[in-house]
Write an enzyme that holds these catalytic residues in place. Structure first.
Site, PDB file in Angstrom:
ATOM      1  N   HIS A   1      -1.167  -4.828   4.203  1.00  0.00           N
ATOM      2  CA  HIS A   1      -0.853  -6.255   4.305  1.00  0.00           C
ATOM      3  C   HIS A   1      -1.609  -6.861   5.482  1.00  0.00           C
ATOM      4  CE1 HIS A   1       2.377  -4.722   1.776  1.00  0.00           C
ATOM      5  NE2 HIS A   1       2.671  -5.965   1.438  1.00  0.00           N
TER       6      HIS A   1
ATOM      7  N   SER B   1       0.846  -3.396  -2.639  1.00  0.00           N
ATOM      8  CA  SER B   1       2.245  -3.604  -2.293  1.00  0.00           C
ATOM      9  C   SER B   1       3.140  -3.206  -3.475  1.00  0.00           C
ATOM     10  CB  SER B   1       2.465  -5.058  -1.865  1.00  0.00           C
ATOM     11  OG  SER B   1       3.747  -5.244  -1.318  1.00  0.00           O
TER      12      SER B   1
ATOM     13  N   GLU C   1       0.538   2.718   3.127  1.00  0.00           N
ATOM     14  CA  GLU C   1       0.676   1.543   3.987  1.00  0.00           C
ATOM     15  C   GLU C   1       2.056   0.960   3.782  1.00  0.00           C
ATOM     16  OE1 GLU C   1       1.032  -1.890   3.042  1.00  0.00           O
ATOM     17  OE2 GLU C   1       1.128  -1.420   0.903  1.00  0.00           O
TER      18      GLU C   1
END
Length: 311
Positions: free
Chosen positions: A277, A112, A207
């Site tokens: 996630h 992230s 992502e």
């Protein structure tokens, strides 16, 4: 700094906890994560101070940099594990000595927001790091993912890994190159800076979470127009979820967006990578050499990871 330790065991692993981004907004998860690490044979060095959180961050910018330096200066630490993502790593990039980080030979782990650290470290020094689990969301989950834990520990103990994914609809190809990427928003955010590595013939994995398909398309087009995507051998998409469509989208969903990208970006785009996630995620060595083989049944991603723990 507070230090959480257990009785030293043979071949125990020193794990340092740092919070370069957000603070622990789930205290039970923090406690569970530390306990899970200890139960998995780790000695935990906790450099995060819940009382020192600043605004939405796990401390002031200077304090978060000092957490990282304290972790790499500890000779008993092999792995530097990030507490959680959110936002904050970007603010630290000009403050960090990346050569000092690379010289420490520590294994930096997270995803992230931590994408900024992975990419900057590789761009500045050529050092690799691991896009993988974080403390609160993964090690601190109410129910640990055996898949995530198993793949992570395999990745840090074995130099070669092969991920096999059953996924239909992907193009047939066989390519090799540098594996790099991470969170799409963070990678796009680094375009035009010295913190984005210039990768030729790479395998780019991406992502994101909570991004509407039109925002994903917009970021992908920015990377395309900047000439970044055209220099890659393939693009591999992980999980893109937790967005909400509206009535006026009128059929414009993720699949429609993906079809548009595949028609307009002259680089093979694969889907189905178990990364992002999500509960069950793989660990990926950012900057490692990889081989990607895809056919009608799915794809295999084999990596050569030099970031392994000393036996």
């Amino acid at each position: 700094m507070t230090e959480n330790t257990q009785v030293q065991k043979p071949q125990s692993i020193g794990v340092a906890l740092v919070a370069p981004g957000g603070y622990a907004n789930d205290e039970p998860a923090l406690t569970r994560g530390i306990l899970a690490l200890q139960q998995q044979g780790c000695v935990v060095y906790d450099y995060y101070d819940p009382e020192a959180k600043f605004q939405r961050f796990g401390g002031t910018d200077a304090a978060r940099v000092e957490q990282i330096y304290a972790a790499i200066d500890n000779p008993h630490v092999q792995i530097v594990l990030v507490l959680r993502g959110s936002y904050g790593m970007s603010r630290l990039l000009p403050l960090l000595d990346f050569r000092r980080l690379a010289a420490s030979k520590k294994i930096f782990v997270g995803h992230s927001d931590v994408t900024a650290l992975h990419l900057a470290l590789f761009a500045q020094t050529g050092a690799t790091s691991l896009a993988g689990p974080m403390l609160c969301s993964d090690f601190g989950a109410a129910e640990l993912s055996e898949f995530t834990m198993s793949h992570f520990w395999q990745c840090v103990r074995q130099p070669e890994q092969t991920i096999e994914v059953a996924a239909a609809g992907n193009p047939t190809l066989r390519v090799s190159g540098t594996l790099w990427g991470g969170n799409l928003a963070m990678l796009t955010h680094l375009v035009g800076t010295s913190y984005l590595p210039q990768i030729e013939d790479g395998i780019l994995f991406l992502e994101d979470i909570g991004e509407h398909p039109y925002r994903i398309e917009r970021m992908m087009l920015q990377l395309h127009y900047a000439g970044i995507l055209g220099r890659q051998q393939a693009i591999v998409l992980g999980d893109f979820s937790n967005y909400r469509l509206a009535e006026h989208d009128n059929g414009y969903d993720f699949d429609a967006m993906l079809a548009y990208l595949r028609a307009n970006i002259p680089v093979p785009i694969l889907t189905g990578l178990p990364f992002g996630h999500i509960r069950d995620k793989v660990t990926l060595p950012v900057g490692a050499q990889a081989l990607l083989h895809s056919d009608t049944n799915g794809f295999q991603l084999a990596t050569q990871n030099q970031l392994v723990l000393a036996s």
